[in-house]
Design a protein around this motif. Structure first.
Motif, PDB file in Angstrom:
ATOM      1  N   GLU A  44      48.973  45.757  37.247  1.00  0.00           N
ATOM      2  CA  GLU A  44      49.025  45.202  38.589  1.00  0.00           C
ATOM      3  C   GLU A  44      48.700  46.241  39.652  1.00  0.00           C
ATOM      4  OE1 GLU A  44      52.515  41.830  37.976  1.00  0.00           O
ATOM      5  OE2 GLU A  44      53.081  43.877  38.562  1.00  0.00           O
ATOM      6  N   VAL A  45      48.310  45.739  40.796  1.00  0.00           N
ATOM      7  CA  VAL A  45      48.117  46.555  41.988  1.00  0.00           C
ATOM      8  C   VAL A  45      49.106  46.056  43.026  1.00  0.00           C
ATOM      9  CG1 VAL A  45      46.539  47.141  43.865  1.00  0.00           C
ATOM     10  CG2 VAL A  45      45.687  46.981  41.519  1.00  0.00           C
ATOM     11  N   PHE A  46      49.750  46.980  43.737  1.00  0.00           N
ATOM     12  CA  PHE A  46      50.698  46.525  44.749  1.00  0.00           C
ATOM     13  C   PHE A  46      50.593  47.341  46.024  1.00  0.00           C
ATOM     14  CE2 PHE A  46      53.040  49.443  41.924  1.00  0.00           C
ATOM     15  CZ  PHE A  46      53.515  50.379  42.834  1.00  0.00           C
ATOM     16  N   GLY A  89      63.401  46.740  49.089  1.00  0.00           N
ATOM     17  CA  GLY A  89      62.158  46.514  49.800  1.00  0.00           C
ATOM     18  C   GLY A  89      61.364  45.334  49.273  1.00  0.00           C
ATOM     19  N   VAL A  90      60.111  45.280  49.699  1.00  0.00           N
ATOM     20  CA  VAL A  90      59.212  44.180  49.334  1.00  0.00           C
ATOM     21  C   VAL A  90      57.843  44.746  48.970  1.00  0.00           C
ATOM     22  CG1 VAL A  90      58.052  42.072  50.117  1.00  0.00           C
ATOM     23  CG2 VAL A  90      60.398  42.559  50.857  1.00  0.00           C
ATOM     24  N   LEU A  91      57.256  44.207  47.897  1.00  0.00           N
ATOM     25  CA  LEU A  91      55.901  44.556  47.495  1.00  0.00           C
ATOM     26  C   LEU A  91      54.989  43.351  47.646  1.00  0.00           C
ATOM     27  CD1 LEU A  91      56.494  46.414  44.093  1.00  0.00           C
ATOM     28  CD2 LEU A  91      56.158  47.453  46.343  1.00  0.00           C
ATOM     29  N   LEU A  92      53.721  43.619  47.899  1.00  0.00           N
ATOM     30  CA  LEU A  92      52.677  42.616  47.796  1.00  0.00           C
ATOM     31  C   LEU A  92      51.935  42.927  46.507  1.00  0.00           C
ATOM     32  CD1 LEU A  92      51.281  42.611  51.463  1.00  0.00           C
ATOM     33  CD2 LEU A  92      53.134  41.230  50.487  1.00  0.00           C
ATOM     34  N   VAL A  93      51.949  41.994  45.545  1.00  0.00           N
ATOM     35  CA  VAL A  93      51.469  42.275  44.193  1.00  0.00           C
ATOM     36  C   VAL A  93      50.335  41.339  43.802  1.00  0.00           C
ATOM     37  CG1 VAL A  93      52.148  42.539  41.779  1.00  0.00           C
ATOM     38  CG2 VAL A  93      53.826  42.953  43.591  1.00  0.00           C
ATOM     39  N   THR A  94      49.351  41.875  43.071  1.00  0.00           N
ATOM     40  CA  THR A  94      48.298  41.056  42.473  1.00  0.00           C
ATOM     41  C   THR A  94      47.857  41.717  41.179  1.00  0.00           C
ATOM     42  OG1 THR A  94      46.204  39.905  42.900  1.00  0.00           O
ATOM     43  CG2 THR A  94      46.347  42.195  43.621  1.00  0.00           C
TER      44      THR A  94
END
Length: 211
Positions: A44-46, A89-94
């Protein structure tokens, strides 16, 4: 200790990057959570949306921090390094496949990745140089000089990490880091202004320690 001056969060808010933004899903994490590790199978990329993460490698009983990721930084889970949350915290993941397709249409993402990787490589070389050629005092002095920011009353260092995290980043024990900071304070090289905030009272002497 931030490794990139470019915030991908700001780029994703631009209208032309709406498709890229939709490719990411939000994921919350808690302090101490392992986000990635060498044996993990995820690919994944975050992007860090909130909080801070530590990127490090572990060898036997020692850990060497390569970077602290902050909001706006982008990273990948398949680098072979450990990534652990320093805060909630929060990650944006794809996934990597989706990211690669979108990246071809989003130059800012490529620019961000190059800067992050460049920052990691620079930090890695600094760690290697410090551990091989410098003692603990030299490494700490060099770090303080690098982190100092000019303010009306002189250069000030505002640590974004705890003393324990600072020690891990510099490859020393927490006790050693605390003792060195206290010694620098007693000798008049630095002055503690508050929690994690230090003013450099004698830049020349600190520079001498860093060499």
């Amino acid at each position: 200790m931030k490794i990139s001056t470019l915030s991908l969060l700001e780029e994703l808010e631009r209208p032309e990057y709406a498709a890229m933004k939709k490719a990411f899903r939000r994921r919350r994490y808690v302090k101490g959570e392992s986000i990635a590790f060498p044996e993990a199978s995820q690919n994944e990329v975050f992007v860090v949306a909130e909080g801070r993460l530590r990127v490090f490698r572990a060898y036997e009983e020692k850990e060497f921090t390569f970077a602290v990721l902050e909001p706006g930084d982008i990273y990948s889970s398949h680098t072979g390094a450990h990534v652990v949350a320093l805060t909630d915290g929060v990650l944006l993941v794809t996934d990597v496949g989706t990211f690669h397709r979108e990246m071809m249409e989003t130059p800012a993402v490529t620019q961000a990745m190059v800067r992050v990787l460049g920052g990691l490589l620079k930090n890695a070389f600094q760690i290697i140089d410090g551990l091989v050629f410098s003692d603990s005092t030299t490494r700490l002095a060099a770090f303080l000089l690098a982190e100092a920011r000019g303010e009306p009353e002189g250069p000030v260092v505002r640590l974004s990490v705890t003393i324990e995290e600072l020690a891990l980043h510099l490859g020393m024990s927490r006790q050693t880091a605390s003792t060195l900071l206290a010694d620098m304070g007693r000798s008049g090289v630095i002055r503690k202004l508050g929690r994690g905030v230090y003013r450099i009272e004698d830049p020349d002497r600190l520079g001498g320690l860093a060499r």
